[in-house]
Design a protein around this motif. Sequence first.
Motif, short mmCIF file in Angstrom:
data_model
loop_
_atom_site.label_atom_id
_atom_site.label_comp_id
_atom_site.label_asym_id
_atom_site.label_seq_id
_atom_site.Cartn_x
_atom_site.Cartn_y
_atom_site.Cartn_z
N SER A 187 33.95 41.61 35.07
CA SER A 187 35.19 42.13 34.50
C SER A 187 34.99 43.59 34.12
N VAL A 188 36.08 44.33 34.15
CA VAL A 188 36.07 45.74 33.77
C VAL A 188 37.23 45.95 32.81
N ALA A 189 36.97 46.69 31.73
CA ALA A 189 38.02 46.95 30.74
C ALA A 189 37.85 48.35 30.17
N GLY A 190 38.96 48.95 29.79
CA GLY A 190 38.89 50.28 29.21
C GLY A 190 40.12 50.64 28.43
N ASN A 191 39.98 51.63 27.56
CA ASN A 191 41.10 52.14 26.78
C ASN A 191 40.92 53.63 26.59
N MET A 192 41.99 54.31 26.32
CA MET A 192 42.01 55.77 26.20
C MET A 192 41.44 56.41 27.48
N LEU A 193 41.85 55.86 28.61
CA LEU A 193 41.36 56.32 29.91
C LEU A 193 42.36 57.27 30.58
N ALA A 194 41.86 57.95 31.62
CA ALA A 194 42.72 58.86 32.38
C ALA A 194 43.82 58.11 33.12
N TRP A 224 45.56 55.21 28.50
CA TRP A 224 45.78 54.00 29.23
C TRP A 224 44.75 52.95 28.85
N ALA A 225 45.22 51.70 28.76
CA ALA A 225 44.31 50.62 28.40
C ALA A 225 44.65 49.39 29.24
N GLY A 226 43.59 48.66 29.62
CA GLY A 226 43.80 47.44 30.39
C GLY A 226 42.48 46.88 30.87
N HIS A 227 42.55 45.78 31.59
CA HIS A 227 41.34 45.14 32.11
C HIS A 227 41.61 44.49 33.45
N LEU A 228 40.55 44.22 34.18
CA LEU A 228 40.60 43.53 35.46
C LEU A 228 39.51 42.47 35.48
N LEU A 229 39.85 41.28 35.99
CA LEU A 229 38.89 40.20 36.14
C LEU A 229 38.70 39.89 37.62
N ASP A 230 37.45 39.66 38.01
CA ASP A 230 37.14 39.26 39.38
C ASP A 230 36.02 38.24 39.29
N ARG A 275 31.90 32.40 34.54
CA ARG A 275 33.29 32.37 34.08
C ARG A 275 33.55 33.58 33.18
N ASN A 276 34.76 34.11 33.22
CA ASN A 276 35.04 35.30 32.42
C ASN A 276 36.43 35.26 31.79
N ALA A 277 36.64 36.16 30.86
CA ALA A 277 37.93 36.29 30.19
C ALA A 277 37.98 37.66 29.52
N ALA A 278 39.19 38.13 29.24
CA ALA A 278 39.34 39.46 28.63
C ALA A 278 40.60 39.51 27.79
N PHE A 279 40.61 40.49 26.87
CA PHE A 279 41.76 40.72 25.99
C PHE A 279 41.89 42.22 25.76
N THR A 280 43.10 42.73 25.90
CA THR A 280 43.41 44.11 25.56
C THR A 280 44.57 44.12 24.58
N GLY A 281 44.32 44.59 23.36
CA GLY A 281 45.36 44.60 22.34
C GLY A 281 46.50 45.54 22.67
N SER A 282 47.68 45.17 22.21
CA SER A 282 48.89 45.96 22.53
C SER A 282 48.88 47.34 21.90
N ALA A 283 48.05 47.57 20.87
CA ALA A 283 48.01 48.87 20.21
C ALA A 283 46.84 49.74 20.69
N CYS A 284 46.10 49.29 21.68
CA CYS A 284 45.03 50.13 22.23
C CYS A 284 45.64 51.39 22.83
N VAL A 285 44.93 52.50 22.69
CA VAL A 285 45.47 53.79 23.13
C VAL A 285 45.56 53.84 24.65
#
Length: 248
Positions: free
Chosen positions: A113-120, A103-109, A91-101
Amino acid sequence: MTWSIVARDPESGDLGVAVASRFFAVGSRVPHLCSHVGAVATQAFVNPHYGIHGLVMLAEGKSPEEIVTALTAADDGRNNRQLHMVDAQGRNAAFTGSACVDWAGHLLDDQVSVAGNMLAGPQVIEETLKTYRAHPELPLLERLLGAMEAGEAAGGDKRGKQSAAVQVYRGEAYPWLDLRADDHADPLAELRRLYAVAQERYLHFAEAIPTAAKPSGLTDRTALDQKMQALEEERAKSGAKSVSFANP
């Protein structure tokens, strides 16, 4: 400042985290793992307590969704942070804060899960996940490295490269393999190199290390010495450069 992948191998139950960043020693703060419990990655304006307390709460039987909600609710700095995890059941879960630089976001499968911030851009985590899902036949560590390499090829951290790390736990209280490149011009390539070196001798030696099932490990080193000699002879025949080896 980072992107990472957190996963559970559905066949073996192995747990792993891989991470890369334009930041020093990212492997010292982002990954938190415990066999039979789960794997957590805490990043952006990193909060190590997310990993520390997250594993404790997983061990207590709480779900990843419950834990992410509880940890972020108790943290006034949550909008600057990113968190994702998988438990020993997948089981998985993720959180990306609204103030993360951006591009920021995450994906669940499924069990990853994959998550990143300050990305291209979003393609970084999209390609990371796509590549991971495309190779279920590979061992978990190789899937993680390949996935991160795909994310790097898609743009990675928009500031550049500096450090990377990968950890895999195979049911013991200690990691099966824990590789870090803390300050390197091409850290993911350095992890590949270290993994290749580990396969030469270290991972064979690691079979002798005590485990929960075999608390004394291997004390007769005859078979180990024979294997090392055979490996050295194979390397000599292939023309590969010999490496030194000593017991830790």
